[in-house]
Structure formats: C-alpha cells, structure tokens
Design a protein around this motif. Structure first.
Motif, short mmCIF file in Angstrom:
data_model
loop_
_atom_site.label_atom_id
_atom_site.label_comp_id
_atom_site.label_asym_id
_atom_site.label_seq_id
_atom_site.Cartn_x
_atom_site.Cartn_y
_atom_site.Cartn_z
N PRO A 107 0.78 -1.32 -0.07
CA PRO A 107 0.05 -0.04 -0.05
C PRO A 107 0.72 1.22 -0.06
O PRO A 107 0.32 2.38 0.13
CB PRO A 107 -0.81 -0.10 1.35
CG PRO A 107 -0.02 -0.99 2.23
CD PRO A 107 0.80 -1.92 1.44
N SER A 108 2.14 1.15 -0.14
CA SER A 108 3.04 2.37 -0.34
C SER A 108 2.75 3.22 -1.62
O SER A 108 2.18 2.68 -2.41
CB SER A 108 4.34 1.91 -0.39
OG SER A 108 4.90 1.36 -1.64
N SER A 109 3.18 4.51 -1.55
CA SER A 109 3.22 5.16 -2.90
C SER A 109 3.76 4.50 -4.11
O SER A 109 3.28 4.67 -5.20
CB SER A 109 3.50 6.48 -2.66
OG SER A 109 5.12 6.46 -2.44
N GLY A 110 4.59 3.52 -3.78
CA GLY A 110 5.05 2.83 -5.09
C GLY A 110 4.34 1.86 -5.43
O GLY A 110 4.24 1.65 -6.78
N GLY A 111 3.74 1.25 -4.33
CA GLY A 111 2.68 0.15 -4.98
C GLY A 111 1.63 0.78 -5.57
O GLY A 111 1.12 0.43 -6.69
N TRP A 112 1.02 1.92 -5.07
CA TRP A 112 0.01 2.54 -6.00
C TRP A 112 0.58 3.14 -7.37
O TRP A 112 -0.34 3.07 -8.31
CB TRP A 112 -0.33 3.59 -4.90
CG TRP A 112 -1.54 3.37 -4.15
CD1 TRP A 112 -1.20 3.02 -2.69
CD2 TRP A 112 -2.77 3.00 -4.18
NE1 TRP A 112 -2.35 2.59 -2.01
CE2 TRP A 112 -3.50 2.44 -3.02
CE3 TRP A 112 -3.67 2.86 -5.22
CZ2 TRP A 112 -4.64 2.14 -2.80
CZ3 TRP A 112 -5.10 2.38 -5.20
CH2 TRP A 112 -5.65 2.29 -4.04
N LEU A 113 1.82 3.57 -7.24
CA LEU A 113 2.17 4.20 -8.60
C LEU A 113 2.07 2.92 -9.62
O LEU A 113 1.56 3.28 -10.78
CB LEU A 113 3.67 4.54 -8.53
CG LEU A 113 4.40 4.87 -9.74
CD1 LEU A 113 3.76 6.09 -10.52
CD2 LEU A 113 5.76 5.18 -9.58
N LYS A 114 2.89 1.63 -9.37
CA LYS A 114 2.61 0.72 -10.31
C LYS A 114 1.27 0.37 -10.55
O LYS A 114 0.85 0.00 -11.86
CB LYS A 114 3.69 -0.42 -9.74
CG LYS A 114 4.95 -0.15 -9.66
CD LYS A 114 5.85 -1.27 -9.10
CE LYS A 114 7.05 -1.03 -8.65
NZ LYS A 114 7.72 -2.14 -8.02
N SER A 115 0.35 0.15 -9.70
CA SER A 115 -1.05 -0.50 -9.95
C SER A 115 -1.68 0.72 -10.85
O SER A 115 -2.33 0.29 -11.67
CB SER A 115 -1.55 -0.51 -8.74
OG SER A 115 -0.97 -1.66 -7.81
#
Length: 413
Positions: A225-233
């Motif tokens: 749920p980090s910003s990195g996970g949201w970015l990719k998703s």
C-alpha cells in the motif's frame, strides 16, 4: 503512462543440488529413510549387492553403478526394495552431479511410502525444483503442490508454482493461483509477496490481458500500500486500455491522493482534464505541486499560461459556494454535476457529495456521479459509505472506482 517493470524470475536453481547432497545416505549398504523394519526381497538383494559394491571403497565407480542400475530396478518386488533403489539412485545422482538421477531417486523413495512423514514435504520440494529446472513444469507443479500439502513452506514453493505457469505462458493460470492464495494468506495474517504479484502483472500487461491486469493491480496495492505500490498499480489501470479523459482524471486524482504522480505528462493530463477555466481551484495546487517537484518549470510558457487563467477564475469560484450549491440543486443533471465539480475543487466535499447524488437522481451519468460521490465520501473520511457507493459503479469507470474503494479500505484500517 506505464513504466517498464524489471521483474525477477522466481526460480530456485541451485537449492536442490546442495540439499540433495545432504540427503545422500552413506556407503553402499541397504538403507532406508524410516525407522521401520526392512523386508528386502531375495531377488532384490542379489541384484543390489554387486551394484552397491561398486559404490564402496576408496575409488567408488558411480558411473558403473549408474550403468548397472536397471538390473536393480528390474528386481524390485516391494516398497522396501523400491526405497533402497531410490536411495541408491539418489546417491548416484549426487556423486555424479546429475539432476535427473537425483530426481529419479527421490521419486522412487516417495513412491515407496517409506519416507518419514516429516521429510515428505522436503523431498517433494526437491522433486519439484528439479522438475522445474528440467522444464517439466506440470510435474514441478504437482510435486510442489504435494510439498505444500505435506506442510513444507521453506524456499517459497508457491512462488515457484507461479513461475511454472508463467514459463508455460499460462498467465491466466498464474493469476488464478494468486487469487486462490489470497484468502489463505489473509487468514494467516499475511500478504502475498510483492515480487510474485509484480512478476505476474508484468506478464499479464505484456499480453494485453485486461481483466487479469486489473485483478493483479488490486492485489498489488493490497500487498504493497505504499506510494510505490500505488504508482505501479494505477499506471497499469491507466495504460491497459485507453481511458476517457474524465475517467482518467479520477484515476489521476487517486494517484495524487496516494502520492503516486511521478512525471510531467501525468500532471499535464491532470490539468487539461480539469480545465483551468472550470476547476481553477484544483488546478492551482496541482500545478504548484508539479512545480515544487521540478516537473514543470515556473518559467515555462505552459505554467505561466495555465496559472494566469486559473488565477483569474479561482477567487470567483470561491466567492459564493452557497450560490453554486443552490444552482446545482435547482437545475438539471448537468447543472448538478457542474456545481458538484466546482464544490469539489474548493474542497467542499460534503455539498459536492449531495450534488453528485442529485445529478444521478436527475438522469445524469450514474457511473460518473457515483464514482465522484464515493470519492467525495473518501475525502470526508466516510470510508464505509464510500466503499458502498463505489461498489455501484459499472462500465469503463469500474476499475477506477474499485481502486478508490481499495484506498478507502486501507484508510479505514
């Protein structure tokens, strides 16, 4: 919009050869992997003895034992015979560094039913790993599944199972397996490793598999749920199919909410979809964020022009929100939606929520209205209500609404 992901293959090459060496049973005598009494057949003893003799002494002839092994195999009459033959094949494989013989030995021992229960999972994992390295992916999957059923969890058998599907270009199989794992991991208070999801998501996206890519995008932000996970998703959701600008706007809003906006093009599309003449009070903070991040230069003609237009409108839009709300209530669906959007832009999310519902009630685009009503509820911290509202969205907006609903779930804790 999407970045090229560098996915790491989920192999375990090299584990088996070292581990199987540790399993080698010393000498050439008849031995077994259980404490049960052994009952070797007379014919098997006669066939086994000369071959076992070749493996003893100061200069064991492992190649010769390999060449004579068929006579041992032919003499098997019971499970004790089969277990001892498997042990001999495993020792041949270990000493000749021959994975095919290591696998052959382990499989014979497992077939015998004589392996101690606590070691069955380990043996099955080794078989699965050896089969994987031999590109026998279906057999690898069978053995790895058996390893898990026996309680073996070391060295990520599930990750290797996912890779067996991907190596067969069965992306749908990999996705289905991840979806099968999700409730199991959730029940155990765990999340599926991000690398497993990313690897499969990369394959699904590369093969233009829309439904699978959306499902994995949701799984990724649940695992990361980090910003990195949201970015990719969110980049995948935005790129797998062309989105209408107003649908993409709500995706970009979520990217901003999750601190996942990452490049100039995203900010420019965000600003253009808003239109500085209409949503000036949302344009200005977005424009300033882009400038603060060094993605749009304040001396850039684009920045100067957009800021000039937005500045000229912003104070007027903020000056009388009561009138804006009243116009939305008294007008038609378009008036309600337009007024709701202006109220959103100035942060009046409660009254925006009311007017989005009014827009739907007056015959407007229900999916657009429910998406934005749910978003307004998220901004107010009304997470349970937002999840319910966003769950009503269908059509092209559904993936974006689902991502907002996932964000609401995370915020609700």
């Amino acid at each position: 919009m999407i970045h090229k992901f560098a996915f790491r293959r989920l192999t375990s090459r090299g584990i088996v050869s070292r581990a199987a060496m540790a399993l080698a049973l010393a000498g050439g005598a008849l031995v077994a992997t259980s404490a049960q009494a052994q009952d070797y057949s007379r014919g098997f003893r006669s066939a086994y003895a000369p071959v076992a003799e070749m493996t003893s002494g100061e200069t064991p002839d492992w190649a010769g034992a390999r060449d004579k092994f068929d006579s041992v195999l032919a003499a098997i009459s019971n499970d004790d015979d089969r277990n001892a033959a498997g042990n001999l094949a495993l020792m041949i494989g270990n000493n000749l560094n021959d994975p095919a013989w290591q696998r052959r030995g382990l499989e014979l021992m497992l077939q015998s039913g004589k392996v101690e229960p606590e070691r069955i999972g380990q043996f099955q994992f080794f078989v699965g790993n050896l089969a994987y390295n031999a590109k026998d992916f279906a057999a690898a999957r069978t053995a790895l599944t058996a390893a898990l059923a026996a309680g073996y969890t070391e060295n990520d058998p599930q990750g290797l199972i996912i890779e067996t599907y991907l190596q067969e270009d069965d992306v749908a199989g990999a996705v289905a397996y991840i979806e099968q794992l999700q409730p199991e991991f959730a029940a155990a208070g765990r999340t599926i490793p991000v690398t497993w999801i990313e690897r499969t998501l990369g394959a699904a996206y590369s093969n233009d598999m829309y439904d699978e890519s959306i499902a994995l995008s949701k799984a990724l932000v649940q695992a990361d749920p980090s910003s990195g996970g949201w970015l990719k998703s969110l980049q995948v959701v935005g790129a797998i199919r062309q989105l209408d600008p107003q649908v993409e706007l709500d995706l970009l809003r979520l990217m901003r909410e999750t601190k996942a906006l990452s490049n100039r093009a995203e900010y420019v599309r965000y600003i253009e979809a808003l239109d500085p003449r209409i949503m000036s009070n949302e344009v200005l903070p977005v424009l300033n964020e882009a400038a603060a991040a060094g993605l749009i230069d304040t001396g850039d003609n684009y920045y100067v022009e957009v800021k000039s237009i937005a500045d000229s409108r912003a104070s007027s839009d903020r000056s009388n929100p009561d009138a804006t709300f009243s116009e939305g209530q008294s007008g038609d669906a378009l008036d309600a939606m337009g007024s709701a959007n202006v109220l959103w832009s100035i942060g009046d999310f409660a009254r925006a929520e009311t007017l989005y519902q009014a827009a739907a009630d007056k015959g407007g685009d229900v999916n657009e209205a429910m998406t934005r009503k749910g978003m307004a509820q998220v901004k107010q911290g009304k997470y349970a209500e937002a999840i319910e509202t966003l769950g009503q969205v269908t059509g092209p907006r559904k993936p974006v609404a689902e991502m907002w609903a996932l964000y609401a779930q995370q915020q609700a804790g």
